[in-house]
Motif scaffolding. Structure first.
Motif, PDB file in Angstrom:
ATOM      1  N   LEU A   9       0.823  -1.207   0.000  1.00  0.00           N
ATOM      2  CA  LEU A   9       0.000   0.000   0.000  1.00  0.00           C
ATOM      3  C   LEU A   9       0.862   1.264   0.000  1.00  0.00           C
ATOM      4  N   ALA A  10       1.990   1.232   0.696  1.00  0.00           N
ATOM      5  CA  ALA A  10       2.891   2.377   0.716  1.00  0.00           C
ATOM      6  C   ALA A  10       3.442   2.650  -0.687  1.00  0.00           C
ATOM      7  N   ASP A  11       3.785   1.600  -1.408  1.00  0.00           N
ATOM      8  CA  ASP A  11       4.258   1.779  -2.782  1.00  0.00           C
ATOM      9  C   ASP A  11       3.166   2.383  -3.657  1.00  0.00           C
ATOM     10  N   ARG A  12       1.943   1.939  -3.458  1.00  0.00           N
ATOM     11  CA  ARG A  12       0.811   2.478  -4.219  1.00  0.00           C
ATOM     12  C   ARG A  12       0.568   3.948  -3.863  1.00  0.00           C
ATOM     13  N   ILE A  13       0.685   4.279  -2.583  1.00  0.00           N
ATOM     14  CA  ILE A  13       0.516   5.668  -2.148  1.00  0.00           C
ATOM     15  C   ILE A  13       1.589   6.550  -2.764  1.00  0.00           C
ATOM     16  N   GLN A  14       2.818   6.067  -2.846  1.00  0.00           N
ATOM     17  CA  GLN A  14       3.911   6.842  -3.446  1.00  0.00           C
ATOM     18  C   GLN A  14       3.578   7.197  -4.891  1.00  0.00           C
ATOM     19  N   VAL A  15       3.089   6.226  -5.651  1.00  0.00           N
ATOM     20  CA  VAL A  15       2.741   6.463  -7.055  1.00  0.00           C
ATOM     21  C   VAL A  15       1.563   7.427  -7.150  1.00  0.00           C
ATOM     22  N   LEU A  16       0.555   7.224  -6.319  1.00  0.00           N
ATOM     23  CA  LEU A  16      -0.628   8.086  -6.347  1.00  0.00           C
ATOM     24  C   LEU A  16      -0.276   9.537  -6.031  1.00  0.00           C
ATOM     25  N   ARG A  29       3.434  27.569  -5.804  1.00  0.00           N
ATOM     26  CA  ARG A  29       4.566  27.423  -4.877  1.00  0.00           C
ATOM     27  C   ARG A  29       5.232  26.076  -5.001  1.00  0.00           C
ATOM     28  N   LEU A  30       4.543  25.133  -5.624  1.00  0.00           N
ATOM     29  CA  LEU A  30       5.068  23.779  -5.755  1.00  0.00           C
ATOM     30  C   LEU A  30       6.222  23.779  -6.746  1.00  0.00           C
ATOM     31  N   GLY A  31       7.411  23.441  -6.263  1.00  0.00           N
ATOM     32  CA  GLY A  31       8.591  23.421  -7.118  1.00  0.00           C
ATOM     33  C   GLY A  31       8.731  22.098  -7.855  1.00  0.00           C
ATOM     34  N   PHE A  32       9.925  21.867  -8.340  1.00  0.00           N
ATOM     35  CA  PHE A  32      10.231  20.620  -9.026  1.00  0.00           C
ATOM     36  C   PHE A  32      10.436  19.557  -7.951  1.00  0.00           C
ATOM     37  N   VAL A  33       9.349  18.862  -7.618  1.00  0.00           N
ATOM     38  CA  VAL A  33       9.345  17.937  -6.493  1.00  0.00           C
ATOM     39  C   VAL A  33       9.316  16.498  -6.991  1.00  0.00           C
ATOM     40  N   THR A  34      10.025  15.630  -6.273  1.00  0.00           N
ATOM     41  CA  THR A  34      10.050  14.204  -6.575  1.00  0.00           C
ATOM     42  C   THR A  34       9.690  13.444  -5.308  1.00  0.00           C
ATOM     43  N   VAL A  35       8.717  12.551  -5.403  1.00  0.00           N
ATOM     44  CA  VAL A  35       8.346  11.712  -4.269  1.00  0.00           C
ATOM     45  C   VAL A  35       9.318  10.535  -4.254  1.00  0.00           C
ATOM     46  N   THR A  36      10.119  10.447  -3.194  1.00  0.00           N
ATOM     47  CA  THR A  36      11.166   9.436  -3.140  1.00  0.00           C
ATOM     48  C   THR A  36      10.748   8.171  -2.394  1.00  0.00           C
ATOM     49  N   ASP A  37       9.844   8.294  -1.421  1.00  0.00           N
ATOM     50  CA  ASP A  37       9.463   7.126  -0.637  1.00  0.00           C
ATOM     51  C   ASP A  37       8.159   7.405   0.078  1.00  0.00           C
ATOM     52  N   ALA A  38       7.448   6.358   0.415  1.00  0.00           N
ATOM     53  CA  ALA A  38       6.253   6.442   1.248  1.00  0.00           C
ATOM     54  C   ALA A  38       6.292   5.275   2.217  1.00  0.00           C
ATOM     55  N   ARG A  39       5.947   5.547   3.458  1.00  0.00           N
ATOM     56  CA  ARG A  39       5.919   4.502   4.482  1.00  0.00           C
ATOM     57  C   ARG A  39       4.571   4.559   5.183  1.00  0.00           C
ATOM     58  N   LEU A  40       4.071   3.407   5.501  1.00  0.00           N
ATOM     59  CA  LEU A  40       2.768   3.283   6.121  1.00  0.00           C
ATOM     60  C   LEU A  40       2.931   2.513   7.422  1.00  0.00           C
ATOM     61  N   THR A  41       2.276   2.990   8.472  1.00  0.00           N
ATOM     62  CA  THR A  41       2.362   2.271   9.743  1.00  0.00           C
ATOM     63  C   THR A  41       1.657   0.930   9.624  1.00  0.00           C
ATOM     64  N   GLY A  42       1.944   0.045  10.549  1.00  0.00           N
ATOM     65  CA  GLY A  42       1.384  -1.301  10.513  1.00  0.00           C
ATOM     66  C   GLY A  42      -0.131  -1.336  10.601  1.00  0.00           C
ATOM     67  N   SER A  48       3.677   8.341   5.821  1.00  0.00           N
ATOM     68  CA  SER A  48       4.771   9.312   5.769  1.00  0.00           C
ATOM     69  C   SER A  48       5.295   9.326   4.345  1.00  0.00           C
ATOM     70  N   ILE A  49       5.274  10.506   3.734  1.00  0.00           N
ATOM     71  CA  ILE A  49       5.696  10.627   2.341  1.00  0.00           C
ATOM     72  C   ILE A  49       6.953  11.488   2.306  1.00  0.00           C
ATOM     73  N   PHE A  50       8.004  10.941   1.720  1.00  0.00           N
ATOM     74  CA  PHE A  50       9.284  11.627   1.638  1.00  0.00           C
ATOM     75  C   PHE A  50       9.456  12.190   0.228  1.00  0.00           C
ATOM     76  N   TYR A  51       9.992  13.408   0.155  1.00  0.00           N
ATOM     77  CA  TYR A  51      10.140  14.063  -1.137  1.00  0.00           C
ATOM     78  C   TYR A  51      11.442  14.850  -1.183  1.00  0.00           C
ATOM     79  N   THR A  52      11.890  15.132  -2.374  1.00  0.00           N
ATOM     80  CA  THR A  52      13.029  16.016  -2.587  1.00  0.00           C
ATOM     81  C   THR A  52      12.594  17.141  -3.507  1.00  0.00           C
ATOM     82  N   VAL A  53      13.276  18.258  -3.402  1.00  0.00           N
ATOM     83  CA  VAL A  53      12.964  19.422  -4.224  1.00  0.00           C
ATOM     84  C   VAL A  53      14.252  19.891  -4.877  1.00  0.00           C
ATOM     85  N   TYR A  54      14.173  20.110  -6.170  1.00  0.00           N
ATOM     86  CA  TYR A  54      15.327  20.658  -6.892  1.00  0.00           C
ATOM     87  C   TYR A  54      15.281  22.169  -6.733  1.00  0.00           C
ATOM     88  N   GLY A  55      16.332  22.717  -6.195  1.00  0.00           N
ATOM     89  CA  GLY A  55      16.380  24.164  -6.034  1.00  0.00           C
ATOM     90  C   GLY A  55      17.023  24.554  -4.718  1.00  0.00           C
TER      91      GLY A  55
END
Length: 146
Positions: A9-16, A29-42, A48-55
């Motif tokens: 489900l975390a992988d699916r959330i990352q794609v979504l 305000r949204l820059g060049f953002v990349t979703v790098t990972d998503a983690r879901l509690t048990g 928790s969605i992790f992202y990086t921003v170029y800039g």
């Protein structure tokens, strides 16, 4: 729920979330953002969605504000897409992987430079004592003959 189901489900959330940020969220305000990972509690309650921003730092700050304001839309769309009984709450975290990778690269370059200096100084070096300071079994035999 099992850990494998949470990971799936975390992988699916990352794609979504990546698709939503690309197509639905129209915040300037949204820059060049990349979703790098998503983690879901048990218990599948918190994502928790992790992202990086170029800039620069300003781009990171404005992107964080844009993600915070779009959190409700993202949560509702994730809930519709997943069809779970309880939609997980969404939290965004800036991923420090690029900065950490840059720091590691700097440290590796320093190590390569130090290794090159050691190899350069060792190229013409000679042992301080005998070339082979270890006793061999045949050396002991010759000592007994004396």
């Amino acid at each position: 729920m099992g850990e494998a189901r949470a990971k799936q489900l975390a992988d699916r959330i990352q794609v979504l979330v990546a698709e939503l940020l690309e197509r639905r969220v129209k915040d300037p305000r949204l820059g060049f953002v990349t979703v790098t990972d998503a983690r879901l509690t048990g218990d599948l309650r918190e994502a928790s969605i992790f992202y990086t921003v170029y800039g620069d730092e300003q781009a990171r700050t404005s992107t964080a504000a844009a993600l915070e304001s779009a959190k409700g839309l993202i949560r509702s769309e994730v809930g519709k897409a997943l069809g779970l009984r309880h939609t997980p709450s969404v939290a965004f975290f800036l991923d420090a992987v690029p900065e950490t990778a840059g720091h590691i690269e700097e440290l590796l370059e320093k190590a390569r430079t130090a290794d090159a200096e050691v190899a350069k100084s060792a190229a013409g070096a000679k042992p301080a004592g005998d070339a082979d300071p270890y006793k061999r079994p045949h050396d002991e035999d010759t000592d007994e003959d004396d």
